[in-house]
Design a protein around this motif. Structure first.
Motif, PDB file in Angstrom:
ATOM      1  N   SER A   1      29.067  40.229  26.247  1.00 19.81           N
ATOM      2  CA  SER A   1      29.153  41.570  26.829  1.00 19.81           C
ATOM      3  C   SER A   1      29.995  41.559  28.098  1.00 19.81           C
ATOM      4  O   SER A   1      30.803  42.467  28.341  1.00 19.81           O
ATOM      5  N   ALA A   2      29.804  40.523  28.914  1.00 19.81           N
ATOM      6  CA  ALA A   2      30.606  40.397  30.130  1.00 19.81           C
ATOM      7  C   ALA A   2      32.077  40.201  29.777  1.00 19.81           C
ATOM      8  O   ALA A   2      32.963  40.725  30.458  1.00 19.81           O
ATOM      9  N   GLY A   3      32.326  39.463  28.692  1.00 17.00           N
ATOM     10  CA  GLY A   3      33.702  39.272  28.241  1.00 17.00           C
ATOM     11  C   GLY A   3      34.345  40.585  27.829  1.00 17.00           C
ATOM     12  O   GLY A   3      35.507  40.851  28.164  1.00 17.00           O
ATOM     13  N   ALA A   4      33.594  41.417  27.128  1.00 19.51           N
ATOM     14  CA  ALA A   4      34.106  42.728  26.715  1.00 19.51           C
ATOM     15  C   ALA A   4      34.378  43.604  27.939  1.00 19.51           C
ATOM     16  O   ALA A   4      35.390  44.328  27.996  1.00 19.51           O
ATOM     17  N   LEU A   5      33.478  43.532  28.936  1.00 18.68           N
ATOM     18  CA  LEU A   5      33.665  44.300  30.171  1.00 18.68           C
ATOM     19  C   LEU A   5      34.937  43.875  30.886  1.00 18.68           C
ATOM     20  O   LEU A   5      35.713  44.721  31.357  1.00 18.68           O
ATOM     21  N   VAL A   6      35.172  42.580  30.947  1.00 21.62           N
ATOM     22  CA  VAL A   6      36.364  42.053  31.616  1.00 21.62           C
ATOM     23  C   VAL A   6      37.633  42.499  30.896  1.00 21.62           C
ATOM     24  O   VAL A   6      38.598  42.927  31.536  1.00 21.62           O
ATOM     25  N   LEU A   7      37.635  42.399  29.572  1.00 21.04           N
ATOM     26  CA  LEU A   7      38.818  42.813  28.818  1.00 21.04           C
ATOM     27  C   LEU A   7      39.115  44.296  29.006  1.00 21.04           C
ATOM     28  O   LEU A   7      40.276  44.695  29.157  1.00 21.04           O
ATOM     29  N   LEU A   8      38.071  45.124  29.005  1.00 21.42           N
ATOM     30  CA  LEU A   8      38.251  46.565  29.148  1.00 21.42           C
ATOM     31  C   LEU A   8      38.696  46.943  30.554  1.00 21.42           C
ATOM     32  O   LEU A   8      39.683  47.675  30.725  1.00 21.42           O
ATOM     33  N   THR A   9      37.975  46.468  31.567  1.00 20.92           N
ATOM     34  CA  THR A   9      38.318  46.826  32.950  1.00 20.92           C
ATOM     35  C   THR A   9      39.672  46.249  33.344  1.00 20.92           C
ATOM     36  O   THR A   9      40.424  46.866  34.110  1.00 20.92           O
ATOM     37  N   GLY A  10      39.995  45.067  32.818  1.00 24.93           N
ATOM     38  CA  GLY A  10      41.300  44.482  33.104  1.00 24.93           C
ATOM     39  C   GLY A  10      42.430  45.321  32.537  1.00 24.93           C
ATOM     40  O   GLY A  10      43.445  45.545  33.203  1.00 24.93           O
ATOM     41  N   LEU A  11      42.239  45.804  31.314  1.00 22.09           N
ATOM     42  CA  LEU A  11      43.256  46.650  30.687  1.00 22.09           C
ATOM     43  C   LEU A  11      43.398  47.970  31.440  1.00 22.09           C
ATOM     44  O   LEU A  11      44.518  48.420  31.709  1.00 22.09           O
ATOM     45  N   LEU A  12      42.273  48.581  31.791  1.00 22.32           N
ATOM     46  CA  LEU A  12      42.315  49.857  32.520  1.00 22.32           C
ATOM     47  C   LEU A  12      42.970  49.696  33.884  1.00 22.32           C
ATOM     48  O   LEU A  12      43.709  50.574  34.335  1.00 22.32           O
ATOM     49  N   ASN A  13      42.695  48.575  34.547  1.00 25.00           N
ATOM     50  CA  ASN A  13      43.321  48.345  35.846  1.00 25.00           C
ATOM     51  C   ASN A  13      44.813  48.079  35.717  1.00 25.00           C
ATOM     52  O   ASN A  13      45.594  48.382  36.620  1.00 25.00           O
ATOM     53  N   PHE A  14      45.189  47.529  34.574  1.00 23.93           N
ATOM     54  CA  PHE A  14      46.603  47.258  34.324  1.00 23.93           C
ATOM     55  C   PHE A  14      47.398  48.561  34.234  1.00 23.93           C
ATOM     56  O   PHE A  14      48.539  48.635  34.694  1.00 23.93           O
ATOM     57  N   ILE A  15      46.774  49.594  33.652  1.00 25.19           N
ATOM     58  CA  ILE A  15      47.488  50.854  33.441  1.00 25.19           C
ATOM     59  C   ILE A  15      47.154  51.916  34.490  1.00 25.19           C
ATOM     60  O   ILE A  15      47.801  52.966  34.533  1.00 25.19           O
ATOM     61  N   SER A  16      46.156  51.671  35.342  1.00 24.45           N
ATOM     62  CA  SER A  16      45.781  52.659  36.345  1.00 24.45           C
ATOM     63  C   SER A  16      46.651  52.546  37.587  1.00 24.45           C
ATOM     64  O   SER A  16      47.389  51.569  37.767  1.00 24.45           O
ATOM     65  N   LYS A  17      46.542  53.522  38.466  1.00 23.63           N
ATOM     66  CA  LYS A  17      47.296  53.518  39.715  1.00 23.63           C
ATOM     67  C   LYS A  17      46.782  52.401  40.600  1.00 23.63           C
ATOM     68  O   LYS A  17      45.589  52.317  40.892  1.00 23.63           O
ATOM     69  N   LYS A  18      47.697  51.551  41.053  1.00 24.09           N
ATOM     70  CA  LYS A  18      47.312  50.393  41.843  1.00 24.09           C
ATOM     71  C   LYS A  18      46.930  50.807  43.266  1.00 24.09           C
ATOM     72  O   LYS A  18      47.603  51.625  43.889  1.00 24.09           O
ATOM     73  N   GLY A  19      45.821  50.251  43.745  1.00 24.04           N
ATOM     74  CA  GLY A  19      45.383  50.515  45.110  1.00 24.04           C
ATOM     75  C   GLY A  19      44.502  51.735  45.266  1.00 24.04           C
ATOM     76  O   GLY A  19      43.946  51.968  46.338  1.00 24.04           O
ATOM     77  N   GLY A  20      44.359  52.531  44.204  1.00 24.71           N
ATOM     78  CA  GLY A  20      43.529  53.723  44.282  1.00 24.71           C
ATOM     79  C   GLY A  20      42.045  53.402  44.179  1.00 24.71           C
ATOM     80  O   GLY A  20      41.636  52.260  43.963  1.00 24.71           O
ATOM     81  N   ASN A  21      41.215  54.425  44.326  1.00 28.30           N
ATOM     82  CA  ASN A  21      39.767  54.245  44.289  1.00 28.30           C
ATOM     83  C   ASN A  21      39.296  53.724  42.932  1.00 28.30           C
ATOM     84  O   ASN A  21      38.424  52.850  42.847  1.00 28.30           O
ATOM     85  N   LEU A  22      39.884  54.266  41.850  1.00 30.77           N
ATOM     86  CA  LEU A  22      39.518  53.811  40.512  1.00 30.77           C
ATOM     87  C   LEU A  22      39.882  52.350  40.331  1.00 30.77           C
ATOM     88  O   LEU A  22      39.098  51.570  39.761  1.00 30.77           O
ATOM     89  N   HIS A  23      41.036  51.963  40.824  1.00 27.06           N
ATOM     90  CA  HIS A  23      41.482  50.579  40.720  1.00 27.06           C
ATOM     91  C   HIS A  23      40.491  49.638  41.406  1.00 27.06           C
ATOM     92  O   HIS A  23      40.155  48.566  40.875  1.00 27.06           O
ATOM     93  N   LYS A  24      39.994  50.042  42.564  1.00 34.31           N
ATOM     94  CA  LYS A  24      39.064  49.198  43.315  1.00 34.31           C
ATOM     95  C   LYS A  24      37.710  49.098  42.612  1.00 34.31           C
ATOM     96  O   LYS A  24      37.115  48.016  42.552  1.00 34.31           O
ATOM     97  N   LYS A  25      37.229  50.218  42.061  1.00 34.21           N
ATOM     98  CA  LYS A  25      35.936  50.193  41.370  1.00 34.21           C
ATOM     99  C   LYS A  25      36.017  49.359  40.091  1.00 34.21           C
ATOM    100  O   LYS A  25      35.106  48.594  39.781  1.00 34.21           O
ATOM    101  N   LEU A  26      37.099  49.537  39.362  1.00 34.30           N
ATOM    102  CA  LEU A  26      37.301  48.723  38.159  1.00 34.30           C
ATOM    103  C   LEU A  26      37.418  47.245  38.532  1.00 34.30           C
ATOM    104  O   LEU A  26      36.938  46.370  37.799  1.00 34.30           O
ATOM    105  N   GLY A  27      38.047  46.994  39.673  1.00 32.74           N
ATOM    106  CA  GLY A  27      38.203  45.617  40.138  1.00 32.74           C
ATOM    107  C   GLY A  27      36.868  44.958  40.436  1.00 32.74           C
ATOM    108  O   GLY A  27      36.653  43.782  40.113  1.00 32.74           O
ATOM    109  N   ILE A  28      35.964  45.707  41.051  1.00 28.91           N
ATOM    110  CA  ILE A  28      34.629  45.175  41.346  1.00 28.91           C
ATOM    111  C   ILE A  28      33.894  44.850  40.051  1.00 28.91           C
ATOM    112  O   ILE A  28      33.265  43.792  39.922  1.00 28.91           O
ATOM    113  N   ALA A  29      33.969  45.763  39.083  1.00 27.80           N
ATOM    114  CA  ALA A  29      33.330  45.524  37.783  1.00 27.80           C
ATOM    115  C   ALA A  29      33.933  44.301  37.114  1.00 27.80           C
ATOM    116  O   ALA A  29      33.219  43.496  36.496  1.00 27.80           O
ATOM    117  N   TYR A  30      35.236  44.141  37.250  1.00 26.58           N
ATOM    118  CA  TYR A  30      35.942  42.986  36.663  1.00 26.58           C
ATOM    119  C   TYR A  30      35.448  41.679  37.278  1.00 26.58           C
ATOM    120  O   TYR A  30      35.150  40.716  36.566  1.00 26.58           O
TER     121      TYR A  30
END
Length: 228
Positions: free
Chosen positions: A11-40
């Motif tokens: 499950s943690a592996g799936a979370l990492v793959l998903l949040t990593g992909l979303l962070n790859f395509i999201s705006k860098k440095g924004g609030n969403l990027h930081k929250k996804l980064g913490i989850a990652y």
């Protein structure tokens, strides 16, 4: 208990793959990027802890050990560098992480020679141990050398380049783990299945280099224009 740990690990592996992909395509440095980064980071931390639990109490797995250590170290350094944006702000934790990982890499090379002495030095596991052991030890050595003697001429936003490199490397490790774990489904039991250890690195390393150069140029320009 083992089944619960395995499920949480996957499950943690799936979370990492998903949040990593979303962070790859999201705006860098924004609030969403930081929250996804913490989850990652949290997901990768549990992958490491659960891998150690499985190895220590249930069964040894060279695959889990290598992926767990390499991916967690890259994630850890990628996260830590965002907390010490000034040169020389490292702590003993940063030094210890680099020393232990370098020792692990050297040990992995040694394990490769051990496998080679038993199964032949051209065996796929031996070759992979040489490759991953060397690059793990070399990466940790470079980090340690930089911590002990940072280059004065480094550009102002040096930490951003290191962040991209480390987190990108950890995501490559996560994709590699997924590909290898599902190798039979992906390659149908081919004798070249060992290539799954290398293909993600070959494909995604150019992307990491691209973003390093892109943000170095953009951020440095902004910093100079703002008089930083």
């Amino acid at each position: 208990m083992e089944k619960a740990i395995l499920i949480s690990h996957a499950s943690a592996g799936a979370l990492v793959l998903l949040t990593g992909l979303l962070n790859f395509i999201s705006k860098k440095g924004g609030n969403l990027h930081k929250k996804l980064g913490i989850a990652y980071v949290l997901g990768m931390a549990w992958i490491f802890v659960s891998a150690i639990l499985i190895i220590a109490f249930y069964r040894f797995s060279a695959f889990l050990m290598v992926v767990g250590v390499v991916s967690f170290y890259a994630t850890f350094t990628g996260y830590r560098v965002t907390k010490r944006k000034k040169l020389g702000e490292h702590t003993w934790v940063d030094l210890a992480a680099s020393v232990l990982t370098m020792a692990f890499g050297i040990g992995l090379v040694g394990y490769g020679f051990y496998v080679g002495s038993v199964a032949g030095f051209g065996a796929s596991l031996a070759i992979l141990s040489y490759i991953f052991g060397f690059f793990t030890a070399f990466a940790a050595y470079r980090d340690l050398a930089f911590l002990l003697k940072p280059r004065e001429e480094i550009y102002k936003l040096w930490w951003l380049r290191q962040h991209i490199s480390a987190i990108g490397g950890s995501y490559i490790a996560a994709i590699t783990a997924f590909a290898v774990q599902n190798g039979d489904r992906i390659m149908g039991g081919s004798q070249y299945q060992w290539l799954l250890w290398l293909i993600p690195t070959v494909i995604f390393t150019p992307a990491i280099i691209f973003f390093q150069r892109k943000f170095k140029t953009r951020k440095e320009h902004t910093a100079v224009a703002a008089g930083m």
